[in-house]
Scaffold this motif. Structure first.
Motif, PDB file in Angstrom:
ATOM      1  N   VAL A 153      21.143  21.948  36.949  1.00 19.81           N
ATOM      2  CA  VAL A 153      21.645  23.314  36.874  1.00 19.81           C
ATOM      3  C   VAL A 153      22.122  23.605  35.459  1.00 19.81           C
ATOM      4  N   SER A 154      22.024  24.870  35.063  1.00 20.29           N
ATOM      5  CA  SER A 154      22.600  25.298  33.788  1.00 20.29           C
ATOM      6  C   SER A 154      24.088  25.519  33.955  1.00 20.29           C
ATOM      7  N   ALA A 155      24.864  25.041  32.988  1.00 18.73           N
ATOM      8  CA  ALA A 155      26.302  25.284  33.029  1.00 18.73           C
ATOM      9  C   ALA A 155      26.585  26.779  32.988  1.00 18.73           C
ATOM     10  N   VAL A 156      25.813  27.494  32.181  1.00 14.61           N
ATOM     11  CA  VAL A 156      25.867  28.959  32.122  1.00 14.61           C
ATOM     12  C   VAL A 156      24.427  29.462  32.157  1.00 14.61           C
ATOM     13  N   ASP A 157      24.147  30.390  33.085  1.00 12.56           N
ATOM     14  CA  ASP A 157      22.790  30.903  33.208  1.00 12.56           C
ATOM     15  C   ASP A 157      22.426  31.750  31.991  1.00 12.56           C
ATOM     16  N   ALA A 158      21.208  31.556  31.493  1.00 11.66           N
ATOM     17  CA  ALA A 158      20.783  32.187  30.247  1.00 11.66           C
ATOM     18  C   ALA A 158      20.589  33.689  30.350  1.00 11.66           C
ATOM     19  N   LEU A 159      20.463  34.232  31.560  1.00 11.64           N
ATOM     20  CA  LEU A 159      20.271  35.673  31.709  1.00 11.64           C
ATOM     21  C   LEU A 159      21.479  36.351  32.339  1.00 11.64           C
TER      22      LEU A 159
END
Length: 404
Positions: A153-159
């Protein structure tokens, strides 16, 4: 690099000089003065005696590893340097044992999709998709069964800017499943529960503002024994060149823990292969890192440590909040508009109903703003150094769109 040195907020801000309308740190972050000077110094040293330069690089790399371990709240041997986030994710994918499944959010940035797909084609864990804009513990729990061995999982979503609750996700997964984190959109920008990550990767070119060429690879001791060497090459094994000395051929910062081979060199002067993997994250590297890039990354991390992620994150959250309010006032629809500030990283995306996002982005560019248009949305990603003027430019640009 100045290890363990605290600096004032004004001194931190004075390090940077990007244009006031630059709000695209989710794509790439302009570097600091100290990072730029470090790059110049590495180039100067590289013009002279290479043995002198290499000794200096070894020391700087050790310092960078120490700084990275502080940032990640890890032991130094749990941290290694690779070339990029993608490189680190492929190393993680190659290290997973065959069989089972890995949970992958379908909306992940492609760098956190293709390593798992490619290794699944070669006998690695099979990809099981999660269809949700927010990866919550409740959603993960619904997907768990005995076949699931990991979540990436991304720690913070890019979008969307959604900040994943890493601690809660790890709690649901439990100690026997891996939590693998792509931290490039969050590390150095907002506080993250990095202790929850079993494996974490993060390139330096975005929020860390270190430029290209180096990335962090964190592999916690608690899971190291369950991983394969994967992409581990000569830099990740003990004494790869043979018997000349206990430390011959080890990468900078590596220490051998195997008994010295005293049987004598092979006819070609090389070691018997394969050699045992080194302890720690370095076992998953296949060659030495880009030393100048590591020097820049270490310098950038020291700046983050100097003022603290909390202070940086608080300013980013405030600035982004003002910019999103400005967009709302112009009639914009904000993606995940109900997301609390505590669950958002430094990223917010919006669109104007009835308007082409590329048209909106062009108008913002004419107003002096640098943004990214992606998936039908205009993405804003300011940093702590972004001035109030950026919100004023945003208001002007959106006003011109409305008048056209």
């Amino acid at each position: 690099m100045n290890l363990n040195v605290q600096i004032s907020w004004d001194s931190y801000l004075a390090q940077f000089g990007e244009p006031p309308g630059y709000v695209d740190f989710a794509r790439v972050g302009p570097t600091s003065h100290e990072v730029a000077m470090m790059v110049i110094e590495t180039a100067r040293l590289s013009r002279g005696d290479s043995s002198v330069a290499l000794t200096w690089f070894e020391g700087v790399t050790a310092d960078a590893r120490s700084s990275a371990a502080r940032l990640l709240r890890a032991e130094e041997h749990e941290v290694a340097f690779v070339s990029s986030t993608s490189h680190g994710l492929f190393a993680a994918a190659a290290a997973l044992p065959a069989g089972g499944a890995i949970l992958v959010p379908r909306g992940e940035f492609p760098a956190n999709v293709y390593p798992w797909l490619r290794l699944a084609e070669r006998g690695g864990p099979q990809v099981r998709w999660i269809d949700s804009l927010r990866v919550t513990p409740e959603i993960i729990a619904e997907h768990l069964d005995d076949s699931v061995g990991a979540l990436t999982v991304s720690a913070v979503d890019a979008l969307t800017g959604y900040r994943a609750p890493l601690g809660a996700l790890k709690e649901v997964l439990g100690p026997d499943r891996l939590l693998i984190v792509d931290a490039i959109q969050g590390l150095g920008a907002v506080p993250l529960e990095v202790e929850a990550a079993d494996i974490l990767v993060c390139g330096g070119q975005k929020w860390l503002r270190a430029g290209w060429g180096a990335a962090l690879l964190l592999i916690r001791d608690r899971v190291a024994g369950r991983l394969l060497p994967g992409l581990g090459g000569w830099s990740g094994v003990e004494n790869p060149f043979g018997t000349g000395g206990a430390q011959d051929g080890l990468p900078p910062g590596a220490e051998s823990h195997s008994p010295r081979d005293t049987s004598g060199p092979s006819p070609l002067g090389t070691a018997d292969h394969p050699r045992p993997p080194l302890p720690g994250a370095i076992a998953h590297t296949f060659t030495n890192p880009d030393f100048p890039a590591v020097a820049a990354l270490g310098t950038a991390i020291d700046l983050v440590l100097g003022v603290g992620t909390t202070a940086i994150g608080d300013q980013i959250t405030e600035t982004l909040g003002v910019m999103l309010d400005t967009a709302r006032s112009a009639g914009a629809q904000v993606l995940l508009d109900d997301l609390p500030a505590t669950e958002r990283g430094g990223i917010g995306s919006f669109r104007l109903p009835g308007r082409d996002p590329l048209e909106v982005q062009r108008a913002l560019s004419d107003a002096g703003l640098v943004t990214t248009a992606r998936n039908g949305w205009v993405r804003l990603s300011p940093h702590a150094t972004t001035p109030n003027e950026a919100a004023q430019r945003l208001a002007f640009g959106l006003r011109t769109v409305g008048e056209s």
